[in-house]
Design a protein around this motif. Structure first.
Motif, PDB file in Angstrom:
ATOM      1  N   GLN A 138       0.818  -1.204   0.000  1.00  0.00           N
ATOM      2  CA  GLN A 138       0.000   0.000   0.000  1.00  0.00           C
ATOM      3  C   GLN A 138       0.862   1.268   0.000  1.00  0.00           C
ATOM      4  OE1 GLN A 138      -2.602  -0.292   3.360  1.00  0.00           O
ATOM      5  NE2 GLN A 138      -3.978   1.302   2.639  1.00  0.00           N
ATOM      6  N   GLU A 139       0.522   2.202  -0.877  1.00  0.00           N
ATOM      7  CA  GLU A 139       1.183   3.511  -0.932  1.00  0.00           C
ATOM      8  C   GLU A 139       0.265   4.505  -0.222  1.00  0.00           C
ATOM      9  OE1 GLU A 139       4.426   5.880  -2.205  1.00  0.00           O
ATOM     10  OE2 GLU A 139       4.157   3.745  -2.585  1.00  0.00           O
ATOM     11  N   LEU A 140       0.806   5.173   0.806  1.00  0.00           N
ATOM     12  CA  LEU A 140      -0.011   6.074   1.619  1.00  0.00           C
ATOM     13  C   LEU A 140       0.603   7.468   1.671  1.00  0.00           C
ATOM     14  CD1 LEU A 140      -0.599   3.605   4.574  1.00  0.00           C
ATOM     15  CD2 LEU A 140      -2.290   4.290   2.880  1.00  0.00           C
ATOM     16  N   ALA A 141      -0.263   8.464   1.749  1.00  0.00           N
ATOM     17  CA  ALA A 141       0.192   9.843   1.910  1.00  0.00           C
ATOM     18  C   ALA A 141       0.471  10.099   3.390  1.00  0.00           C
ATOM     19  CB  ALA A 141      -0.881  10.803   1.404  1.00  0.00           C
ATOM     20  N   LYS A 142       1.512  10.897   3.643  1.00  0.00           N
ATOM     21  CA  LYS A 142       1.805  11.318   5.006  1.00  0.00           C
ATOM     22  C   LYS A 142       2.097  12.809   5.001  1.00  0.00           C
ATOM     23  CE  LYS A 142       6.754  10.130   4.918  1.00  0.00           C
ATOM     24  NZ  LYS A 142       7.810   9.387   5.628  1.00  0.00           N
ATOM     25  N   VAL A 143       1.925  13.436   6.162  1.00  0.00           N
ATOM     26  CA  VAL A 143       2.180  14.863   6.315  1.00  0.00           C
ATOM     27  C   VAL A 143       3.059  15.076   7.541  1.00  0.00           C
ATOM     28  CG1 VAL A 143       0.053  15.599   5.165  1.00  0.00           C
ATOM     29  CG2 VAL A 143       0.042  15.218   7.628  1.00  0.00           C
ATOM     30  N   ALA A 144       3.772  16.207   7.541  1.00  0.00           N
ATOM     31  CA  ALA A 144       4.648  16.532   8.667  1.00  0.00           C
ATOM     32  C   ALA A 144       4.152  17.797   9.353  1.00  0.00           C
ATOM     33  CB  ALA A 144       6.084  16.730   8.198  1.00  0.00           C
ATOM     34  N   TYR A 145       4.160  17.752  10.686  1.00  0.00           N
ATOM     35  CA  TYR A 145       3.865  18.927  11.509  1.00  0.00           C
ATOM     36  C   TYR A 145       5.153  19.356  12.179  1.00  0.00           C
ATOM     37  CZ  TYR A 145      -1.080  18.201  10.781  1.00  0.00           C
ATOM     38  OH  TYR A 145      -2.315  18.082  10.205  1.00  0.00           O
ATOM     39  N   LEU A 146       5.349  20.666  12.267  1.00  0.00           N
ATOM     40  CA  LEU A 146       6.586  21.230  12.796  1.00  0.00           C
ATOM     41  C   LEU A 146       6.284  22.199  13.923  1.00  0.00           C
ATOM     42  CD1 LEU A 146       9.731  21.514  12.121  1.00  0.00           C
ATOM     43  CD2 LEU A 146       9.056  23.568  10.859  1.00  0.00           C
ATOM     44  N   TRP A 147       7.145  22.148  14.946  1.00  0.00           N
ATOM     45  CA  TRP A 147       7.096  23.123  16.034  1.00  0.00           C
ATOM     46  C   TRP A 147       8.369  23.951  15.939  1.00  0.00           C
ATOM     47  CZ3 TRP A 147       4.950  18.404  16.248  1.00  0.00           C
ATOM     48  CH2 TRP A 147       3.637  18.311  16.708  1.00  0.00           C
ATOM     49  N   THR A 148       8.221  25.225  15.589  1.00  0.00           N
ATOM     50  CA  THR A 148       9.395  26.088  15.409  1.00  0.00           C
ATOM     51  C   THR A 148       9.500  27.120  16.519  1.00  0.00           C
ATOM     52  OG1 THR A 148       8.107  27.488  13.932  1.00  0.00           O
ATOM     53  CG2 THR A 148       9.554  25.882  12.899  1.00  0.00           C
ATOM     54  N   ASP A 149       8.605  28.084  16.517  1.00  0.00           N
ATOM     55  CA  ASP A 149       8.690  29.197  17.454  1.00  0.00           C
ATOM     56  C   ASP A 149       7.830  28.995  18.693  1.00  0.00           C
ATOM     57  OD1 ASP A 149       6.340  29.340  16.075  1.00  0.00           O
ATOM     58  OD2 ASP A 149       6.442  31.483  15.660  1.00  0.00           O
ATOM     59  N   TYR A 150       7.217  27.834  18.819  1.00  0.00           N
ATOM     60  CA  TYR A 150       6.337  27.565  19.948  1.00  0.00           C
ATOM     61  C   TYR A 150       6.498  26.112  20.369  1.00  0.00           C
ATOM     62  CZ  TYR A 150       2.148  26.393  22.535  1.00  0.00           C
ATOM     63  OH  TYR A 150       1.294  25.937  23.504  1.00  0.00           O
TER      64      TYR A 150
END
Length: 164
Positions: A138-150
Motif C-alpha cells: 500500500q502507498e499512503l500519503a503522510k504529512v509533517a507537523y513542525l514546532w518552530t517558534d512555539y
C-alpha cells in the motif's frame, strides 16, 4: 501493538496490519536509540500503577532540510486515550529535543489519520510537508507537523486542579 492497530484501522489495509512482524519492528525500534556507538534518540514512557500506558520516541530528524529533531513515534494505549497522556508525552518529547538542541522538531503522520492530525494541530504544530510512504503493498500519503517558534508547555510540571 493494540494502539498501533487501533490508530491505523481503516487506513492501513487489514492484511498489512496483520503482516506486522513484531521482531522486525522491535529491531527497527532499537536501531533508533544507538547507532555506531552514538545515542540517536530517547524514549519516554507514561506509566499508571506500574503499567506502561504510552510512549514517545524522539531524536535526530530524518529530514534535516525541515528540522533538527523528530518525534518518531507517539502512542497511547487505546483505553487511556483522551486523558491528556499523549499531550504530556508530546510536550516532554519536544522539550527534551529542544534541550538537546534538536529544535525545531517535526512529526510525520499518515494523512488519513484525522484524529492524530487534529491532535497535532491542537498542539499548535504547523503543517509543513507532504510525502508518500509504503506499508506492505500500500502507498499512503503522510504529512509533517513542525514546532518552530512555539513549544507546548509540559503539563506534567503544572498540576491541574483535579490533580492538586
Amino acid at each position: 501493538m493494540a494502539s498501533w492497530c487501533e490508530a491505523y484501522a481503516g487506513i492501513i489495509e487489514p492484511e498489512n496490519l496483520e503482516r506486522t512482524n513484531m521482531r522486525r519492528s522491535l529491531g527497527r525500534f532499537q536501531g533508533y536509540f544507538w547507532r555506531g556507538g552514538q545515542q540517536r534518540s530517547l524514549l519516554l514512557v507514561a506509566e499508571l500503577d506500574g503499567e506502561i500506558i504510552g510512549y514517545v520516541n524522539a531524536g535526530v530528524s530524518t529530514r534535516r532540510d525541515l528540522a533538527r529533531g523528530e518525534v518518531y513515534e507517539l502512542y497511547v494505549a487505546p483505553q487511556h486515550q483522551g486523558r491528556g497522556v499523549g499531550r504530556k508525552l508530546l510536550c516532554a518529547g519536544l522539550w527534551a529535543l529542544a534541550t538537546a538542541k534538536r529544535a525545531p522538531a517535526l512529526i510525520w503522520v499518515l494523512a488519513d489519520n484525522h484524529r492524530a492530525r487534529r491532535f497535532y494541530e491542537s498542539m499548535r504544530g504547523k503543517l509543513v510537508a507532504r510525502a508518500q510512504t509504503r506499508v506492505g503493498e500500500q502507498e499512503l500519503a503522510k504529512v509533517a507537523y513542525l514546532w518552530t517558534d512555539y513549544l507546548p508547555w509540559p503539563e506534567h510540571l503544572v498540576p491541574r486542579k483535579a490533580d492538586a
